[in-house]
Design a protein around this motif. Structure first.
Motif, mmCIF file in Angstrom:
data_model
loop_
_atom_site.group_PDB
_atom_site.id
_atom_site.type_symbol
_atom_site.label_atom_id
_atom_site.label_comp_id
_atom_site.label_asym_id
_atom_site.label_seq_id
_atom_site.Cartn_x
_atom_site.Cartn_y
_atom_site.Cartn_z
ATOM 1 N N LYS A 1 6.153 29.975 47.074
ATOM 2 C CA LYS A 1 6.852 31.193 46.650
ATOM 3 C C LYS A 1 6.723 31.337 45.133
ATOM 4 O O LYS A 1 7.677 31.137 44.383
ATOM 5 C CB LYS A 1 8.309 31.125 47.082
ATOM 6 C CG LYS A 1 8.482 31.040 48.599
ATOM 7 C CD LYS A 1 9.948 30.918 48.996
ATOM 8 C CE LYS A 1 10.093 30.830 50.508
ATOM 9 N NZ LYS A 1 11.518 30.681 50.924
ATOM 10 N N MET A 2 5.544 31.706 44.725
ATOM 11 C CA MET A 2 5.215 31.743 43.302
ATOM 12 C C MET A 2 5.817 32.972 42.617
ATOM 13 O O MET A 2 5.774 34.081 43.156
ATOM 14 C CB MET A 2 3.682 31.739 43.152
ATOM 15 C CG MET A 2 3.187 31.755 41.734
ATOM 16 S SD MET A 2 1.374 31.631 41.673
ATOM 17 C CE MET A 2 0.907 33.035 42.713
ATOM 18 N N SER A 3 6.337 32.776 41.429
ATOM 19 C CA SER A 3 6.879 33.883 40.634
ATOM 20 C C SER A 3 5.764 34.504 39.786
ATOM 21 O O SER A 3 4.638 33.988 39.738
ATOM 22 C CB SER A 3 7.984 33.362 39.711
ATOM 23 O OG SER A 3 7.426 32.492 38.731
ATOM 24 N N ASP A 4 6.088 35.589 39.103
ATOM 25 C CA ASP A 4 5.119 36.186 38.185
ATOM 26 C C ASP A 4 4.757 35.206 37.076
ATOM 27 O O ASP A 4 3.618 35.162 36.615
ATOM 28 C CB ASP A 4 5.691 37.475 37.583
ATOM 29 C CG ASP A 4 5.791 38.604 38.604
ATOM 30 O OD1 ASP A 4 5.074 38.521 39.630
ATOM 31 O OD2 ASP A 4 6.571 39.543 38.383
ATOM 32 N N TYR A 5 5.754 34.419 36.662
ATOM 33 C CA TYR A 5 5.506 33.386 35.645
ATOM 34 C C TYR A 5 4.457 32.387 36.144
ATOM 35 O O TYR A 5 3.510 32.055 35.423
ATOM 36 C CB TYR A 5 6.808 32.643 35.334
ATOM 37 C CG TYR A 5 6.596 31.275 34.722
ATOM 38 C CD1 TYR A 5 6.339 31.132 33.356
ATOM 39 C CD2 TYR A 5 6.642 30.126 35.519
ATOM 40 C CE1 TYR A 5 6.133 29.879 32.797
ATOM 41 C CE2 TYR A 5 6.441 28.872 34.975
ATOM 42 C CZ TYR A 5 6.182 28.753 33.621
ATOM 43 O OH TYR A 5 5.972 27.512 33.076
ATOM 44 N N ILE B 1 -11.566 22.175 40.359
ATOM 45 C CA ILE B 1 -10.163 22.443 40.670
ATOM 46 C C ILE B 1 -9.905 22.072 42.133
ATOM 47 O O ILE B 1 -10.643 22.490 43.033
ATOM 48 C CB ILE B 1 -9.801 23.923 40.428
ATOM 49 C CG1 ILE B 1 -10.142 24.330 38.983
ATOM 50 C CG2 ILE B 1 -8.332 24.166 40.734
ATOM 51 C CD1 ILE B 1 -9.414 23.549 37.921
ATOM 52 N N VAL B 2 -8.855 21.295 42.359
ATOM 53 C CA VAL B 2 -8.514 20.828 43.701
ATOM 54 C C VAL B 2 -7.133 21.354 44.079
ATOM 55 O O VAL B 2 -6.186 21.254 43.288
ATOM 56 C CB VAL B 2 -8.509 19.279 43.769
ATOM 57 C CG1 VAL B 2 -8.178 18.797 45.180
ATOM 58 C CG2 VAL B 2 -9.856 18.719 43.313
ATOM 59 N N SER B 3 -7.018 21.921 45.284
ATOM 60 C CA SER B 3 -5.715 22.403 45.752
ATOM 61 C C SER B 3 -5.637 22.258 47.266
ATOM 62 O O SER B 3 -6.586 21.823 47.918
ATOM 63 C CB SER B 3 -5.492 23.871 45.352
ATOM 64 O OG SER B 3 -6.095 24.749 46.302
ATOM 65 N N GLY B 4 -4.477 22.654 47.811
ATOM 66 C CA GLY B 4 -4.286 22.574 49.260
ATOM 67 C C GLY B 4 -4.582 23.875 49.971
ATOM 68 O O GLY B 4 -4.431 23.956 51.192
ATOM 69 N N MET B 5 -4.963 24.921 49.234
ATOM 70 C CA MET B 5 -5.312 26.228 49.809
ATOM 71 C C MET B 5 -4.155 26.853 50.583
ATOM 72 O O MET B 5 -4.349 27.647 51.492
ATOM 73 C CB MET B 5 -6.559 26.116 50.690
ATOM 74 C CG MET B 5 -7.801 25.697 49.941
ATOM 75 S SD MET B 5 -8.291 26.875 48.679
ATOM 76 C CE MET B 5 -8.979 28.200 49.701
ATOM 77 N N ALA B 6 -2.917 26.483 50.207
ATOM 78 C CA ALA B 6 -1.736 27.075 50.834
ATOM 79 C C ALA B 6 -1.384 28.380 50.127
ATOM 80 O O ALA B 6 -2.061 28.800 49.189
ATOM 81 C CB ALA B 6 -0.565 26.089 50.762
ATOM 82 N N TYR B 7 -0.296 29.012 50.554
ATOM 83 C CA TYR B 7 0.178 30.218 49.883
ATOM 84 C C TYR B 7 0.618 29.880 48.460
ATOM 85 O O TYR B 7 0.827 28.724 48.106
ATOM 86 C CB TYR B 7 1.366 30.816 50.652
ATOM 87 C CG TYR B 7 1.042 31.317 52.041
ATOM 88 C CD1 TYR B 7 0.171 32.387 52.223
ATOM 89 C CD2 TYR B 7 1.613 30.734 53.161
ATOM 90 C CE1 TYR B 7 -0.124 32.866 53.490
ATOM 91 C CE2 TYR B 7 1.332 31.202 54.440
ATOM 92 C CZ TYR B 7 0.460 32.267 54.605
ATOM 93 O OH TYR B 7 0.169 32.724 55.862
ATOM 94 N N GLY B 8 0.797 30.889 47.638
ATOM 95 C CA GLY B 8 1.369 30.691 46.325
ATOM 96 C C GLY B 8 0.413 30.115 45.306
ATOM 97 O O GLY B 8 -0.701 30.617 45.115
ATOM 98 N N VAL B 9 0.834 29.043 44.645
ATOM 99 C CA VAL B 9 0.069 28.458 43.553
ATOM 100 C C VAL B 9 -1.315 28.008 44.004
ATOM 101 O O VAL B 9 -2.317 28.212 43.297
ATOM 102 C CB VAL B 9 0.840 27.277 42.923
ATOM 103 C CG1 VAL B 9 -0.044 26.534 41.919
ATOM 104 C CG2 VAL B 9 2.107 27.762 42.240
#
Length: 238
Positions: free
Chosen positions: A124-128, A147-155
């Motif tokens: 649940k990422m904010s504009d910030y 860049i490594v991520s989990g590919m989930a929603y948000g960040v």
């Protein structure tokens, strides 16, 4: 030979009650995943403190049909794999005591030989948070990190999008097997990583999808990288 090795890794994954730590112990002693299921090598069980129940699970393995079906799935879907005893297995991840014994992947594994940075955070990422991801990756662009991520929603998905804008190598670590890419909304992004990056998982298709798998995959995201940036999170974030 490669098929026999894959079969042995899958058999070890299919053994309920063994887990990553005991699987690593077995491989440390047997030095060869195929040897774990070879009766001529079972005298090696005496060399470490594996329980009698684990010995019995291996000696009486009865899930050959499950493993055969998994191999067919892997071959039919052009899934690649690398075992922890292989030279190609990410060296930094191998340093983790609970590193997966095998990784299934699509894409280019060599991007993990780069400088890897995990960029993670709340769904649940904010504009910030959105602005911070953008600024972070733009500033990092000259250093060309992976860049490594989990590919989930948000960040996570924001990190993917900004990395692609900056033409940076990108890796997604899944909390599911290749039978079900999650979330479905990111199907196009996942397909992009198949072709222009890397997407990987420790799970076979016979692993039951459960919420805790997504938390467990976080250790892989962090374990692949020299640093992890948590952009934004709730007090009790994953």
């Amino acid at each position: 030979m490669e098929q026999q090795t894959l079969t042995s890794y899958l058999k070890l994954l299919a053994c309920e009650g063994i887990g990553v730590y005991n699987a690593r112990k077995l491989l440390d002693v047997f030095k060869d995943v195929e040897a774990v299921f070879n009766p001529d090598k079972w005298h090696l069980f005496d060399q470490f403190d594996v329980t009698a129940s684990i010995q019995q699970i291996i000696k009486h393995f009865d899930k050959d049909d499950l493993v055969k079906k998994e191999i067919e799935f892997i071959n039919d879907n052009d899934i690649k794999w690398v075992g922890i005893l292989d030279e190609e297995y990410p060296k930094i991840l191998k340093e983790c005591a609970d590193a997966p014994i095998v990784l299934f992947y699509k894409g280019d594994l060599s991007v993990l030989k780069n400088k890897n940075l995990a960029v993670v955070g709340t769904r649940k990422m904010s504009d910030y948070g959105k602005e911070m991801v953008k600024e972070l990756i733009e500033h990092l662009q000259p250093y060309n990190p992976t860049i490594v991520s989990g590919m989930a929603y948000g960040v996570d998905i924001a990190a993917y999008r900004e990395a692609r804008k900056c033409s940076l190598p990108m890796v997604g670590v899944m909390g599911t097997s290749f039978t079900k890419l999650y979330p479905a909304l990111h199907k196009k992004a996942n397909k992009d990583l198949f072709e222009n990056g890397l997407i990987l998982t420790e799970y076979a298709s016979f692993n039951i999808l459960a919420p805790e798998l997504f938390t467990r995959r976080n250790r892989i995201i962090a374990g692949l990288c020299r640093a992890t940036v948590v952009v934004e999170s709730a007090d009790k974030g994953g």
